[in-house]
Design an enzyme around this catalytic site. Structure first.
Site, PDB file in Angstrom:
ATOM      1  N   ARG A 188       3.546  -8.834   9.641  1.00 24.29           N
ATOM      2  CA  ARG A 188       2.691  -9.062   8.736  1.00 24.29           C
ATOM      3  C   ARG A 188       1.549  -7.771   8.804  1.00 24.29           C
ATOM      4  O   ARG A 188       1.114  -7.438   7.738  1.00 24.29           O
ATOM      5  CB  ARG A 188       2.203 -10.190   8.470  1.00 24.29           C
ATOM      6  N   HIS A 191       7.237  23.174 -11.827  1.00 25.21           N
ATOM      7  CA  HIS A 191       6.019  22.885 -12.171  1.00 25.21           C
ATOM      8  C   HIS A 191       4.892  22.581 -10.973  1.00 25.21           C
ATOM      9  O   HIS A 191       4.029  21.833 -11.359  1.00 25.21           O
ATOM     10  CB  HIS A 191       6.285  21.788 -13.308  1.00 25.21           C
ATOM     11  N   LYS A 199       2.880  -6.223   5.794  1.00 23.80           N
ATOM     12  CA  LYS A 199       4.063  -6.561   5.118  1.00 23.80           C
ATOM     13  C   LYS A 199       3.748  -7.001   3.562  1.00 23.80           C
ATOM     14  O   LYS A 199       4.405  -6.749   2.681  1.00 23.80           O
ATOM     15  CB  LYS A 199       4.838  -7.467   5.856  1.00 23.80           C
ATOM     16  N   CYS A 211      -2.467 -10.278   7.652  1.00 28.89           N
ATOM     17  CA  CYS A 211      -2.953 -11.433   8.301  1.00 28.89           C
ATOM     18  C   CYS A 211      -1.822 -12.584   8.763  1.00 28.89           C
ATOM     19  O   CYS A 211      -1.095 -12.724   7.874  1.00 28.89           O
ATOM     20  CB  CYS A 211      -4.144 -12.110   7.794  1.00 28.89           C
ATOM     21  N   LYS A 265       9.312   5.868   2.644  1.00 25.48           N
ATOM     22  CA  LYS A 265       9.911   5.366   3.974  1.00 25.48           C
ATOM     23  C   LYS A 265       9.428   6.227   4.739  1.00 25.48           C
ATOM     24  O   LYS A 265       8.924   5.857   6.036  1.00 25.48           O
ATOM     25  CB  LYS A 265      11.392   5.415   3.785  1.00 25.48           C
ATOM     26  N   GLU A 302      11.170   6.762  -3.152  1.00 23.13           N
ATOM     27  CA  GLU A 302      11.489   5.609  -2.166  1.00 23.13           C
ATOM     28  C   GLU A 302      11.805   6.506  -0.881  1.00 23.13           C
ATOM     29  O   GLU A 302      11.126   5.849   0.077  1.00 23.13           O
ATOM     30  CB  GLU A 302      12.473   4.907  -2.547  1.00 23.13           C
ATOM     31  N   ASN A 328      -7.049 -16.371   6.048  1.00 23.07           N
ATOM     32  CA  ASN A 328      -6.701 -14.957   5.406  1.00 23.07           C
ATOM     33  C   ASN A 328      -7.258 -15.218   3.893  1.00 23.07           C
ATOM     34  O   ASN A 328      -7.529 -15.935   3.315  1.00 23.07           O
ATOM     35  CB  ASN A 328      -5.091 -15.458   5.169  1.00 23.07           C
ATOM     36  N   GLY A 329      -7.481 -13.875   3.534  1.00 20.56           N
ATOM     37  CA  GLY A 329      -8.010 -13.630   2.117  1.00 20.56           C
ATOM     38  C   GLY A 329      -9.478 -13.078   2.235  1.00 20.56           C
ATOM     39  O   GLY A 329      -9.755 -12.708   3.297  1.00 20.56           O
ATOM     40  N   GLU A 359       5.661   5.805   5.223  1.00 18.42           N
ATOM     41  CA  GLU A 359       5.223   4.874   5.950  1.00 18.42           C
ATOM     42  C   GLU A 359       5.273   4.601   7.586  1.00 18.42           C
ATOM     43  O   GLU A 359       4.551   3.966   8.132  1.00 18.42           O
ATOM     44  CB  GLU A 359       5.952   3.580   5.402  1.00 18.42           C
ATOM     45  N   TRP A 401      -5.759  -8.782   9.934  1.00 14.46           N
ATOM     46  CA  TRP A 401      -5.896  -7.472   9.362  1.00 14.46           C
ATOM     47  C   TRP A 401      -7.329  -7.114   8.679  1.00 14.46           C
ATOM     48  O   TRP A 401      -7.684  -7.717   7.809  1.00 14.46           O
ATOM     49  CB  TRP A 401      -4.902  -7.284   8.350  1.00 14.46           C
TER      50      TRP A 401
END
Length: 612
Positions: free
Chosen positions: A27, A508, A607, A2, A489, A485, A99-100, A492, A73
């Protein structure tokens, strides 16, 4: 997650709000809207991108010198026009962006409905603006007092800006567990969830603290009080951010720009801290607490997502070089599992934004148990930087792409400096080894530049695998977290399923997945366990897996085995992640671009995750 932007002053508000919303797109969001005052209250909002809102408002009256804007969002209620912000009160005299999450909104809504309020949306935000109006009417108080009284009834997190048709000379803002910054201009004020919409207009800012309420008025200037009604003297800071940092500078995407900024951002994160010639490492932000760090019997690193991966590298660094036990925890798990924390523990909290909700909550839990908290974050004045006892800023500059790149390597830089500083003080490295590592770390920015020269070749490899449905990433030692990582990436930004594994764990379970359709990225730069990595590659090839190997420039064996090879400069193992992460970022980027994905704003992601 947001975004808020608001303005009051002599200029037309709408262009400032729209430019601010575009700056906040990074964001993550699914709808956008603005509210403007000019005699009447006008609210325009649309599901979708800011461009769709702009098109919708193109033929509307957008005049007025006071306004609020928002990118949402979705949490409560699906992403649609009605649930988009700003929301208005029952009388349509008040408007608010938020926001929140208001956790007790259900009970508040029921009570307000019993009092005759009617709701249009499914959001918790609309409940709060109705509550503010209920208090305003029943108590006969000023707007800011109605906001204060309403927030005293609220459970949850919020950053809000409220404006009133009946008092068009002021904006009221408040925050708890969600960031809010005030910009102070010449006879004008800006409010935003971060500094990106503000930097173009002023460098003087005030960061609101938790449970603070600010009033910006054309008549009375800036005033700040706590929820408990205590007056606060504003602390004005100067922004370090520059406007050009927020532009693409000729790159197609912010992510690509930020990948190529890493030589500078790593160097900036070392500047003034590392002096290889003198053999010194100084992290000034922890000086007051550094003796506690040196005496620590255990270090706990907490983070989320990419920051958690940086923490795993930090574990290898600190245990290897400084010989102190380290545990790395997901902040979300740490805060809920009743962890054992001692008062002589050091907790290192890592966050790009400095606003990650789970990490903030984990910090408070660790503080309540007496631990000393160090923060590593990228945003000056952020909540984590203020909640920790000490810490170090990464100097990556603003990171706009949702998928973290330069912030990750900047975090690794700080962790490398921290581990070396601890090793020197604790005497866990021979002096010759310590000096050699300092010299090596100092060369890393130039080594990253050399790794970036493989960009065109990596783009060609990406074209081969852009339609793959799965990827496997393998690494050993320091390169295992890099495998995690690299897989993250790819997930995402390209929406391809990918897994990162320690190479030795392939047998395994994951080896069952390998066939001619499975690309396997092997990070094979390790000096240690090199023969073991060769064996892992042979096992993949024997099952017709397609190997993309990251190797050092002098490698002769793996280059003959792997179908595709990407070379990186040779570097000491502790600093390998700073180099090997780069080609994996480029690979993910080029695959995503070829798949026509929204690289900078991938679906469903934000973000900064400022709510649970």
């Amino acid at each position: 997650m947001c975004g808020i932007v608001a303005y009051i002053g002599p200029r037309e508000a709408y262009p400032i709000l729209m430019k601010g919303l575009k700056r906040l797109e990074y964001r993550g969001y699914d709808s956008a809207g603005v509210a403007l005052l000019n005699g009447g209250l006008r609210v325009y909002k649309k599901a979708g991108k800011v461009a769709e809102l702009e098109a919708f408002a193109a033929d509307k009256d957008c005049s007025g010198t006071i306004g609020i804007g928002h990118t949402r969002w979705a949490t409560h209620g699906e992403p649609n026009d009605i649930n988009a912000h700003p929301h208005v009160s029952d009388s349509r005299q008040l408007s608010m962006v938020h926001n929140g999450i208001i956790e007790n909104y259900g009970l508040l809504r029921k009570t307000l409905e019993e009092s005759g309020h009617h709701f249009e949306s499914d959001t918790d935000t609309e409940v709060l603006i109705h509550l503010i109006e209920e208090i305003l009417l029943n108590e006969g108080v000023a707007l800011e007092e109605a906001v204060r009284l309403a927030l005293s009834q609220v459970v949850g997190a919020y950053a809000i800006v409220v404006m009133s048709k009946n008092d068009s000379s002021k904006l009221v803002a408040a925050r708890k567990s969600s960031p809010l910054v005030l910009g102070i201009g010449e006879g004008e004020y800006f409010i935003a969830s971060d500094a990106t919409p503000i930097v173009e207009y002023t460098r003087n800012v005030v960061y609101l603290d938790d449970k603070e309420i600010a009033v910006v008025s054309m008549d009375g200037g800036l005033s700040i009080k706590t929820i408990e009604n205590k007056q606060i003297t504003p602390y004005v800071q100067e922004l370090e951010m520059k406007l050009e940092m927020l532009e693409k500078s000729g790159y197609e995407h912010f992510m690509m720009k930020e990948i190529f900024e890493q030589p500078r951002s790593v160097e900036d994160s070392m500047r003034g801290r590392l002096n290889a010639e003198l053999g010194t490492v100084v992290l000034g932000g922890i000086k007051e607490y550094e003796q506690r760090l040196y005496r620590a019997s255990r270090i706990i690193i907490i983070g989320c997502g990419t920051s958690w991966h940086a923490g795993l590298v930090g574990e290898y660094l600190i245990e290897d070089l400084a010989r102190v036990p380290v545990e790395v925890e997901y902040a979300s798990e740490f805060r809920y599992r009743n962890p054992i924390v001692h008062d002589d523990d050091i907790v290192i909290a890592i966050s790009q934004s400095g606003e990650t909700a789970d990490t903030l909550a984990a910090i408070e839990l660790a503080k309540s148990k007496g631990a000393t908290i160090f923060g590593i974050c990228n945003v000056v004045g952020s909540s984590i930087s203020r909640a920790t006892h000490a810490g170090s800023y990464t100097h990556a500059g603003p990171e706009i792409g949702v998928a973290s790149t330069k912030a990750f390597t900047a975090q690794l830089t700080i962790l490398s400096l921290l581990a070396l500083m601890m090793a020197k003080n604790r005497g866990t490295l021979p002096e010759s080894r310590y000096q050699a590592l300092l010299l090596e770390l100092e060369t890393v920015p130039r080594l990253i530049e050399r790794a970036l020269k493989w960009n065109d070749a990596i783009k060609e490899i990406a074209a081969v695998f852009k339609d793959s449905e799965h990827f496997l990433y393998l690494g050993r030692g320091y390169n295992f977290p890099v495998a995690l990582e690299g897989a993250l990436k790819l997930k995402e930004i390209s929406y391809i399923h990918a897994e990162g594994y320690p190479a030795a764990e392939m047998k395994h379970g994951p080896i069952a997945l390998i066939d001619e359709n499975m690309p396997v990225v092997v990070i094979a730069t390790n000096k240690s366990a090199y023969d073991k990595i060769i064996s892992n590659i042979q096992e993949v090839i024997a099952r017709k897996g397609r190997v993309i190997a990251i190797v050092t420039e002098d490698d002769k064996i793996i280059r003959e085995m792997a179908e595709f090879v990407i070379e990186v400069p040779k570097v000491e193992d502790p600093f390998a992640p700073l180099i090997t992460a780069v080609p994996l970022q480029l690979l993910a980027y080029h695959i995503a671009v070829l798949r026509e994905c929204n690289v900078d704003q991938p679906r469903n992601l934000a973000k900064s995750v400022t709510v649970e």
